[in-house]
Design a protein around this motif. Sequence first.
Motif, PDB file in Angstrom:
ATOM      1  N   LYS A  24       0.814  -1.219   0.000  1.00 21.93           N
ATOM      2  CA  LYS A  24       0.000   0.000   0.000  1.00 21.93           C
ATOM      3  C   LYS A  24       0.846   1.268   0.000  1.00 21.93           C
ATOM      4  O   LYS A  24       0.647   2.166  -0.826  1.00 21.93           O
ATOM      5  N   SER A  25       1.759   1.355   0.947  1.00 20.53           N
ATOM      6  CA  SER A  25       2.508   2.606   1.126  1.00 20.53           C
ATOM      7  C   SER A  25       3.379   2.932  -0.080  1.00 20.53           C
ATOM      8  O   SER A  25       3.377   4.069  -0.565  1.00 20.53           O
ATOM      9  N   THR A  26       4.127   1.938  -0.568  1.00 22.10           N
ATOM     10  CA  THR A  26       4.997   2.184  -1.712  1.00 22.10           C
ATOM     11  C   THR A  26       4.180   2.549  -2.940  1.00 22.10           C
ATOM     12  O   THR A  26       4.519   3.486  -3.680  1.00 22.10           O
ATOM     13  N   THR A  27       3.082   1.820  -3.167  1.00 20.30           N
ATOM     14  CA  THR A  27       2.232   2.109  -4.311  1.00 20.30           C
ATOM     15  C   THR A  27       1.628   3.497  -4.205  1.00 20.30           C
ATOM     16  O   THR A  27       1.651   4.274  -5.166  1.00 20.30           O
ATOM     17  N   ALA A  28       1.091   3.819  -3.044  1.00 17.32           N
ATOM     18  CA  ALA A  28       0.454   5.130  -2.854  1.00 17.32           C
ATOM     19  C   ALA A  28       1.458   6.257  -3.054  1.00 17.32           C
ATOM     20  O   ALA A  28       1.164   7.270  -3.704  1.00 17.32           O
ATOM     21  N   ARG A  29       2.655   6.095  -2.507  1.00 16.60           N
ATOM     22  CA  ARG A  29       3.687   7.139  -2.624  1.00 16.60           C
ATOM     23  C   ARG A  29       4.068   7.376  -4.088  1.00 16.60           C
ATOM     24  O   ARG A  29       4.183   8.520  -4.541  1.00 16.60           O
ATOM     25  N   LYS A  30       4.261   6.291  -4.821  1.00 18.94           N
ATOM     26  CA  LYS A  30       4.698   6.431  -6.211  1.00 18.94           C
ATOM     27  C   LYS A  30       3.577   6.951  -7.108  1.00 18.94           C
ATOM     28  O   LYS A  30       3.815   7.762  -8.021  1.00 18.94           O
ATOM     29  N   VAL A  31       2.357   6.497  -6.868  1.00 24.60           N
ATOM     30  CA  VAL A  31       1.223   6.996  -7.653  1.00 24.60           C
ATOM     31  C   VAL A  31       1.041   8.489  -7.405  1.00 24.60           C
ATOM     32  O   VAL A  31       0.805   9.273  -8.335  1.00 24.60           O
ATOM     33  N   ALA A  32       1.165   8.896  -6.158  1.00 30.94           N
ATOM     34  CA  ALA A  32       1.041  10.321  -5.827  1.00 30.94           C
ATOM     35  C   ALA A  32       2.095  11.128  -6.566  1.00 30.94           C
ATOM     36  O   ALA A  32       1.818  12.204  -7.112  1.00 30.94           O
ATOM     37  N   GLY A  33       3.327  10.617  -6.602  1.00 34.38           N
ATOM     38  CA  GLY A  33       4.394  11.311  -7.308  1.00 34.38           C
ATOM     39  C   GLY A  33       4.110  11.440  -8.790  1.00 34.38           C
ATOM     40  O   GLY A  33       4.375  12.480  -9.407  1.00 34.38           O
ATOM     41  N   MET A  34       3.563  10.386  -9.386  1.00 30.39           N
ATOM     42  CA  MET A  34       3.257  10.405 -10.814  1.00 30.39           C
ATOM     43  C   MET A  34       2.173  11.419 -11.156  1.00 30.39           C
ATOM     44  O   MET A  34       2.212  12.070 -12.206  1.00 30.39           O
ATOM     45  N   LEU A  35       1.191  11.524 -10.273  1.00 29.43           N
ATOM     46  CA  LEU A  35       0.058  12.408 -10.547  1.00 29.43           C
ATOM     47  C   LEU A  35       0.264  13.827 -10.024  1.00 29.43           C
ATOM     48  O   LEU A  35      -0.557  14.704 -10.283  1.00 29.43           O
ATOM     49  N   GLY A  36       1.343  14.041  -9.273  1.00 34.97           N
ATOM     50  CA  GLY A  36       1.546  15.344  -8.658  1.00 34.97           C
ATOM     51  C   GLY A  36       0.614  15.567  -7.486  1.00 34.97           C
ATOM     52  O   GLY A  36       0.257  16.707  -7.153  1.00 34.97           O
ATOM     53  N   TYR A  37       0.205  14.466  -6.836  1.00 34.99           N
ATOM     54  CA  TYR A  37      -0.705  14.522  -5.698  1.00 34.99           C
ATOM     55  C   TYR A  37       0.088  14.474  -4.385  1.00 34.99           C
ATOM     56  O   TYR A  37       1.283  14.189  -4.361  1.00 34.99           O
ATOM     57  N   THR A  38      -0.611  14.700  -3.295  1.00 35.18           N
ATOM     58  CA  THR A  38      -0.021  14.592  -1.964  1.00 35.18           C
ATOM     59  C   THR A  38      -0.230  13.179  -1.440  1.00 35.18           C
ATOM     60  O   THR A  38      -1.336  12.638  -1.512  1.00 35.18           O
ATOM     61  N   TYR A  39       0.824  12.576  -0.925  1.00 36.00           N
ATOM     62  CA  TYR A  39       0.727  11.231  -0.346  1.00 36.00           C
ATOM     63  C   TYR A  39       0.576  11.340   1.168  1.00 36.00           C
ATOM     64  O   TYR A  39       1.348  12.040   1.833  1.00 36.00           O
ATOM     65  N   ILE A  40      -0.429  10.654   1.708  1.00 40.06           N
ATOM     66  CA  ILE A  40      -0.670  10.648   3.158  1.00 40.06           C
ATOM     67  C   ILE A  40      -0.650   9.209   3.648  1.00 40.06           C
ATOM     68  O   ILE A  40      -1.520   8.402   3.294  1.00 40.06           O
ATOM     69  N   ASP A  41       0.344   8.885   4.457  1.00 38.66           N
ATOM     70  CA  ASP A  41       0.535   7.538   4.996  1.00 38.66           C
ATOM     71  C   ASP A  41      -0.192   7.430   6.330  1.00 38.66           C
ATOM     72  O   ASP A  41       0.352   7.754   7.379  1.00 38.66           O
ATOM     73  N   THR A  42      -1.436   6.953   6.300  1.00 41.84           N
ATOM     74  CA  THR A  42      -2.212   6.885   7.539  1.00 41.84           C
ATOM     75  C   THR A  42      -1.682   5.805   8.473  1.00 41.84           C
ATOM     76  O   THR A  42      -1.816   5.908   9.692  1.00 41.84           O
ATOM     77  N   GLY A  43      -1.073   4.750   7.896  1.00 42.10           N
ATOM     78  CA  GLY A  43      -0.465   3.727   8.751  1.00 42.10           C
ATOM     79  C   GLY A  43       0.628   4.326   9.602  1.00 42.10           C
ATOM     80  O   GLY A  43       0.794   3.961  10.777  1.00 42.10           O
ATOM     81  N   ALA A  44       1.383   5.255   9.023  1.00 40.62           N
ATOM     82  CA  ALA A  44       2.438   5.926   9.781  1.00 40.62           C
ATOM     83  C   ALA A  44       1.847   6.756  10.917  1.00 40.62           C
ATOM     84  O   ALA A  44       2.483   6.928  11.960  1.00 40.62           O
ATOM     85  N   MET A  45       0.639   7.258  10.715  1.00 45.51           N
ATOM     86  CA  MET A  45      -0.009   8.041  11.765  1.00 45.51           C
ATOM     87  C   MET A  45      -0.357   7.153  12.966  1.00 45.51           C
ATOM     88  O   MET A  45      -0.108   7.522  14.120  1.00 45.51           O
ATOM     89  N   PHE A  46      -0.917   5.981  12.703  1.00 44.46           N
ATOM     90  CA  PHE A  46      -1.231   5.054  13.797  1.00 44.46           C
ATOM     91  C   PHE A  46       0.043   4.551  14.467  1.00 44.46           C
ATOM     92  O   PHE A  46       0.092   4.386  15.698  1.00 44.46           O
TER      93      PHE A  46
END
Length: 237
Positions: A24-46
């Motif tokens: 999840k985290s790696t995919t979300a981070r890279k997809v966000a980078g590709m789209l110019g979006y902000t990545y938010i790691d909620t697992g890191a928050m918990f």
Amino acid sequence: MLVKHTTGNRRIIIAIDGPAASGKSTTARKVAGMLGYTYIDTGAMFRSVTLKVLDLGMIDTVRSFPDSIEALLQDLSITFCDDRVFLDGRDVTSAIRENRVSREVSFISSLGPVRQRLRLMQQDMGRLKGVVMDGRDIGTVVFPDAELKIFLIADARERAARRYAELAAKGASGSELPDVGMLEREIVERDRADAERALAPLKKHPDAIEIDTSELSIDEQVTMVRDLALALLRREG
């Protein structure tokens, strides 16, 4: 090489859910980078809340008196900057991945006050859209109206091997590095705890697209999610 894609002014929320070590985290981070979006790691928050409880020596107290965690949450600050995680102003990017945190995060994540506090923080972070958020209840609780919901799964043994490689890459060795079998047992137990908890259990939203990452490379799963997002943006833009 990551290339940002633009699709006009339309921006969406991409919710990526799934069990531990499903990518999840790696995919979300890279997809966000590709789209110019902000990545938010909620697992890191918990994990950050869990680390705070452990560092304050409060884990036994919280187990006996769960409501005692409310005081700790009042002045909680979790921020992200350049792929780093900051807890109350301190860089905890590595500390939240320690095994002691992994062993306790399911329990801390199951507590109502924790989920409520972090849910409000997460919703505030995503209110302007243009975010990719990953976790275990993003598509079902935090953003049930997210335009794109993804649910990643993978074989438990494969997820354990990924976790082992992650720990080894970060320099863990000897007694600090659990064997794959131990990691697999912990992951299976984490899955059970996440799925059976009364509050916001891990489950797939009916509208979520399920992707089995067991035999996919990171690049392959990232490309799949990116293409789904771009197709949605073009269709509804």
